[in-house]
Design a protein around this motif. Structure first.
Motif, PDB file in Angstrom:
ATOM      1  N   THR A 156       0.843  -1.199   0.000  1.00 48.19           N
ATOM      2  CA  THR A 156       0.000   0.000   0.000  1.00 48.19           C
ATOM      3  C   THR A 156       0.877   1.248   0.000  1.00 48.19           C
ATOM      4  N   GLY A 157       1.896   1.251   0.856  1.00 46.18           N
ATOM      5  CA  GLY A 157       2.780   2.415   0.955  1.00 46.18           C
ATOM      6  C   GLY A 157       3.463   2.715  -0.365  1.00 46.18           C
ATOM      7  N   VAL A 158       4.043   1.692  -0.957  1.00 50.81           N
ATOM      8  CA  VAL A 158       4.791   1.904  -2.198  1.00 50.81           C
ATOM      9  C   VAL A 158       3.832   2.273  -3.343  1.00 50.81           C
ATOM     10  N   ALA A 159       2.684   1.624  -3.378  1.00 50.57           N
ATOM     11  CA  ALA A 159       1.733   1.912  -4.453  1.00 50.57           C
ATOM     12  C   ALA A 159       1.221   3.350  -4.348  1.00 50.57           C
ATOM     13  N   LEU A 160       0.989   3.805  -3.119  1.00 52.57           N
ATOM     14  CA  LEU A 160       0.561   5.192  -2.951  1.00 52.57           C
ATOM     15  C   LEU A 160       1.674   6.151  -3.365  1.00 52.57           C
ATOM     16  N   ALA A 161       2.909   5.793  -2.999  1.00 56.91           N
ATOM     17  CA  ALA A 161       4.041   6.644  -3.377  1.00 56.91           C
ATOM     18  C   ALA A 161       4.117   6.744  -4.900  1.00 56.91           C
ATOM     19  N   ALA A 162       3.880   5.620  -5.577  1.00 54.39           N
ATOM     20  CA  ALA A 162       3.919   5.633  -7.035  1.00 54.39           C
ATOM     21  C   ALA A 162       2.767   6.483  -7.588  1.00 54.39           C
ATOM     22  N   ALA A 163       1.570   6.255  -7.066  1.00 59.17           N
ATOM     23  CA  ALA A 163       0.396   6.966  -7.588  1.00 59.17           C
ATOM     24  C   ALA A 163       0.502   8.471  -7.344  1.00 59.17           C
ATOM     25  N   LEU A 164       1.086   8.852  -6.219  1.00 54.33           N
ATOM     26  CA  LEU A 164       1.180  10.272  -5.878  1.00 54.33           C
ATOM     27  C   LEU A 164       2.464  10.894  -6.389  1.00 54.33           C
ATOM     28  N   ASN A 165       3.295  10.044  -7.021  1.00 55.66           N
ATOM     29  CA  ASN A 165       4.588  10.535  -7.496  1.00 55.66           C
ATOM     30  C   ASN A 165       5.391  11.137  -6.342  1.00 55.66           C
ATOM     31  N   ALA A 166       5.426  10.419  -5.232  1.00 58.56           N
ATOM     32  CA  ALA A 166       6.084  10.921  -4.017  1.00 58.56           C
ATOM     33  C   ALA A 166       7.590  10.981  -4.206  1.00 58.56           C
ATOM     34  N   ASP A 167       8.231  11.830  -3.428  1.00 62.13           N
ATOM     35  CA  ASP A 167       9.689  11.933  -3.514  1.00 62.13           C
ATOM     36  C   ASP A 167      10.375  10.754  -2.846  1.00 62.13           C
ATOM     37  N   GLU A 168       9.734  10.209  -1.820  1.00 61.13           N
ATOM     38  CA  GLU A 168      10.342   9.065  -1.148  1.00 61.13           C
ATOM     39  C   GLU A 168       9.256   8.279  -0.423  1.00 61.13           C
ATOM     40  N   CYS A 169       9.465   6.966  -0.370  1.00 57.79           N
ATOM     41  CA  CYS A 169       8.606   6.111   0.444  1.00 57.79           C
ATOM     42  C   CYS A 169       9.460   5.566   1.573  1.00 57.79           C
ATOM     43  N   GLN A 170       9.106   5.921   2.805  1.00 55.83           N
ATOM     44  CA  GLN A 170       9.885   5.486   3.961  1.00 55.83           C
ATOM     45  C   GLN A 170       9.126   4.391   4.687  1.00 55.83           C
ATOM     46  N   ILE A 171       9.779   3.265   4.843  1.00 54.99           N
ATOM     47  CA  ILE A 171       9.153   2.140   5.538  1.00 54.99           C
ATOM     48  C   ILE A 171       9.728   2.083   6.949  1.00 54.99           C
ATOM     49  N   TYR A 172       8.935   2.461   7.944  1.00 52.50           N
ATOM     50  CA  TYR A 172       9.398   2.433   9.329  1.00 52.50           C
ATOM     51  C   TYR A 172       9.043   1.094   9.949  1.00 52.50           C
ATOM     52  N   THR A 173      10.056   0.486  10.567  1.00 50.10           N
ATOM     53  CA  THR A 173       9.824  -0.843  11.095  1.00 50.10           C
ATOM     54  C   THR A 173      10.576  -1.005  12.404  1.00 50.10           C
ATOM     55  N   ASP A 174      10.632  -2.238  12.928  1.00 50.59           N
ATOM     56  CA  ASP A 174      11.288  -2.413  14.230  1.00 50.59           C
ATOM     57  C   ASP A 174      12.776  -2.711  14.095  1.00 50.59           C
ATOM     58  N   VAL A 175      13.279  -2.756  12.876  1.00 52.54           N
ATOM     59  CA  VAL A 175      14.727  -2.842  12.686  1.00 52.54           C
ATOM     60  C   VAL A 175      15.163  -1.564  11.975  1.00 52.54           C
ATOM     61  N   ASP A 176      16.456  -1.240  12.077  1.00 49.85           N
ATOM     62  CA  ASP A 176      16.876   0.055  11.545  1.00 49.85           C
ATOM     63  C   ASP A 176      17.369  -0.032  10.111  1.00 49.85           C
ATOM     64  N   GLY A 177      16.964  -1.065   9.409  1.00 54.12           N
ATOM     65  CA  GLY A 177      17.348  -1.166   8.009  1.00 54.12           C
ATOM     66  C   GLY A 177      17.351  -2.619   7.562  1.00 54.12           C
ATOM     67  N   VAL A 178      17.922  -2.835   6.405  1.00 57.12           N
ATOM     68  CA  VAL A 178      18.032  -4.189   5.863  1.00 57.12           C
ATOM     69  C   VAL A 178      19.386  -4.746   6.296  1.00 57.12           C
ATOM     70  N   TYR A 179      19.388  -5.934   6.816  1.00 60.01           N
ATOM     71  CA  TYR A 179      20.616  -6.549   7.335  1.00 60.01           C
ATOM     72  C   TYR A 179      21.132  -7.633   6.400  1.00 60.01           C
ATOM     73  N   THR A 180      22.419  -7.958   6.589  1.00 58.18           N
ATOM     74  CA  THR A 180      23.017  -9.029   5.790  1.00 58.18           C
ATOM     75  C   THR A 180      22.273 -10.347   5.993  1.00 58.18           C
ATOM     76  N   THR A 181      21.756 -10.545   7.200  1.00 59.43           N
ATOM     77  CA  THR A 181      20.802 -11.622   7.445  1.00 59.43           C
ATOM     78  C   THR A 181      20.086 -11.286   8.742  1.00 59.43           C
ATOM     79  N   ASP A 182      19.185 -12.149   9.176  1.00 62.75           N
ATOM     80  CA  ASP A 182      18.416 -11.870  10.382  1.00 62.75           C
ATOM     81  C   ASP A 182      19.342 -11.885  11.607  1.00 62.75           C
ATOM     82  N   PRO A 183      19.487 -10.747  12.300  1.00 61.62           N
ATOM     83  CA  PRO A 183      20.386 -10.683  13.465  1.00 61.62           C
ATOM     84  C   PRO A 183      19.980 -11.631  14.588  1.00 61.62           C
ATOM     85  N   ARG A 184      18.746 -12.107  14.574  1.00 61.57           N
ATOM     86  CA  ARG A 184      18.363 -13.076  15.602  1.00 61.57           C
ATOM     87  C   ARG A 184      19.047 -14.418  15.362  1.00 61.57           C
ATOM     88  N   VAL A 185      19.406 -14.677  14.120  1.00 67.38           N
ATOM     89  CA  VAL A 185      20.099 -15.927  13.794  1.00 67.38           C
ATOM     90  C   VAL A 185      21.608 -15.721  13.829  1.00 67.38           C
TER      91      VAL A 185
END
Ligand code: ASP
Ligand code: MG
Length: 409
Positions: A156-185
């Motif tokens: 939904t977030g990305v599709a809205l960003a596309a439809a609105l021609n947004a400058d950026e789509c920010q995905i806020y989550t419980d980790v601070d970014g994409v990791y090399t793998t799951d830090p829990r493992v």
């Protein structure tokens, strides 16, 4: 002034305090003069709770009614978020998917977005409102409520960003970014400053849960600038999803990340006569039943029969097995049809593979040294995935992470 879509996941709206936090962040962006669209998930655990409730009434819930139920989770959080913004003196308005007019097909529980009417949102943004949109839900051509599949608020977030021609789509989550793998493992896992869209797509399709795969597909197709950030920290740039032609260089690592997926099950059709059309006879009815197939392997033996193996989601293994046993077996005369849901898929992903040889052999050697048997292999230009016994999953991810030197520098 920029137009920014901010999507907040379930943990970021888990309780009123967190929603107030979210509102304060939105207020800061608003104060900088930006136009903001907020997309929220349901409170964490809520979608699971609603699905469980439905199953108490009907073990395999009717998909239309299930969507009516599960879409309510997001309806609660949009209202709460709008209220929290109002409490800060910010003009805010909530929108369900139908109120925006997010038009989808009618594949309940896994609907695809067909069109988004951006007019209402645009008018409200121009009038100074923060628009708070319910993630995960839409409406089909007949006005039925649909949902976009688990994790669908990202889409939904990305599709809205596309439809609105947004400058950026920010995905806020419980980790601070994409990791090399799951830090829990792997506790040594490292946050990536950037990752290419192609790699992110592979990681998501191989089991990384950071972003829903459809959202990444959407971002690629419409060139949406996508960033994954923590909703619990005010500092940090998170991980930017880049396009391959943008500022990546030779020094970049060969492998960017390792994904794993515990949700797959393996189905093997043994001893089928090796004749043209066999693959279609086996997989046609599976596809007709809307069961997604991931890996496929066929191997012809010297005796003129072939073994055919493929993977499906664990939840759909029994459905696929009954289709094969009830509808397919009498035509293909397989010796045996077996299912195994005690497997996992582990994949290494990196655009660097395109220009380096020996990546596969290094992966296989690393697994062999630990005595881990590989049951299936599949590759793409930038991915090597293997299916192994589930009991080796953590070990496999750990040794691969080390072998490809992904730990923190
Ligand atoms: N609430 C939905 C889910 O749990 C959608 C989402 O969180 O993205 O799957
Ligand atoms: Mg999510």
């Amino acid at each position: 002034m920029a137009l920014i879509v901010q999507k907040y996941g379930g943990t970021s709206v888990a309780n009123p305090e967190r929603i107030r936090n979210l509102a304060r962040r939105v207020a800061r962006f608003k104060a900088m003069g930006h136009q903001i669209v907020v997309v929220v998930s349901a409170m964490s655990g809520e979608t699971n709770r609603l699905i469980a409730l439905a199953k108490e009434i009907m073990p395999e819930p009717d998909p239309r009614e299930l969507d009516v139920m599960v879409s309510t989770g997001e309806q609660v959080t949009i209202g709460m978020t709008a209220l929290a913004l109002m409490e800060l003196g910010i003009k805010a308005k909530s929108y369900t998917g139908a109120q925006v007019k997010i038009l989808t097909d009618d594949a309940f529980t896994k609907a695809r977005i067909l069109n988004i009417d951006e007019h209402n949102l645009k008018a409200d943004l121009d009038a100074g409102y923060v628009c708070v949109v319910a993630g995960f839900q839409g409406m089909d051509a007949n006005g039925n409520i649909t949902t976009l599949g688990r994790g669908g608020s990202d889409t939904t977030g990305v599709a809205l960003a596309a439809a609105l021609n947004a400058d950026e789509c920010q995905i806020y989550t419980d980790v601070d970014g994409v990791y090399t793998t799951d830090p829990r493992v792997v506790p040594e896992a490292r946050r990536l400053d950037k990752i290419t869209f192609e790699e992110m797509l592979e990681l998501a399709s191989q089991g990384s849960k950071v972003l829903q795969i459809r959202s990444v597909e959407f971002a690629g197709k419409y060139k949406v600038k996508l960033r994954v950030l923590s909703s619990f920290e005010d500092e940090g740039d998170g991980t930017l999803i880049t396009f391959e032609d943008e500022g990546n260089n030779m020094e970049d690592p060969i492998i960017s990340g390792i994904a794993f997926n515990r949700d797959e099950a393996k189905i093997t059709v043994l001893g089928v006569p090796d004749t043209p059309g066999i693959a279609y006879q086996i997989l046609g009815p599976i596809a007709e039943a809307n069961v997604d197939v991931d890996m496929i392997i066929q191997n012809t033996g010297a005796d003129g029969t072939t073994d055919f193996t493929f993977t499906v989601h664990k939840n759909e293994m029994n459905k696929a097995l009954s289709i094969l046993r009830d509808k397919v077996q009498s035509n293909i005369k397989a010796r045996e049809i077996v299912g195994d849901d005690k497997v996992v898929k582990v994949a290494i992903v990196g655009v660097g593979m395109k220009s380096h040889v020996g990546v596969a052999s290094q992966m296989f050697r690393t697994l062999a040294e630990e005595g881990i048997n590989i049951q299936m292999i599949s590759t793409s230009e930038i991915k090597i995935a293997v299916v192994i016994d589930e009991k080796y999953m953590e070990l496999a991810v750990r040794v691969l992470h080390k072998a490809f030197e992904l730990e923190a520098a």
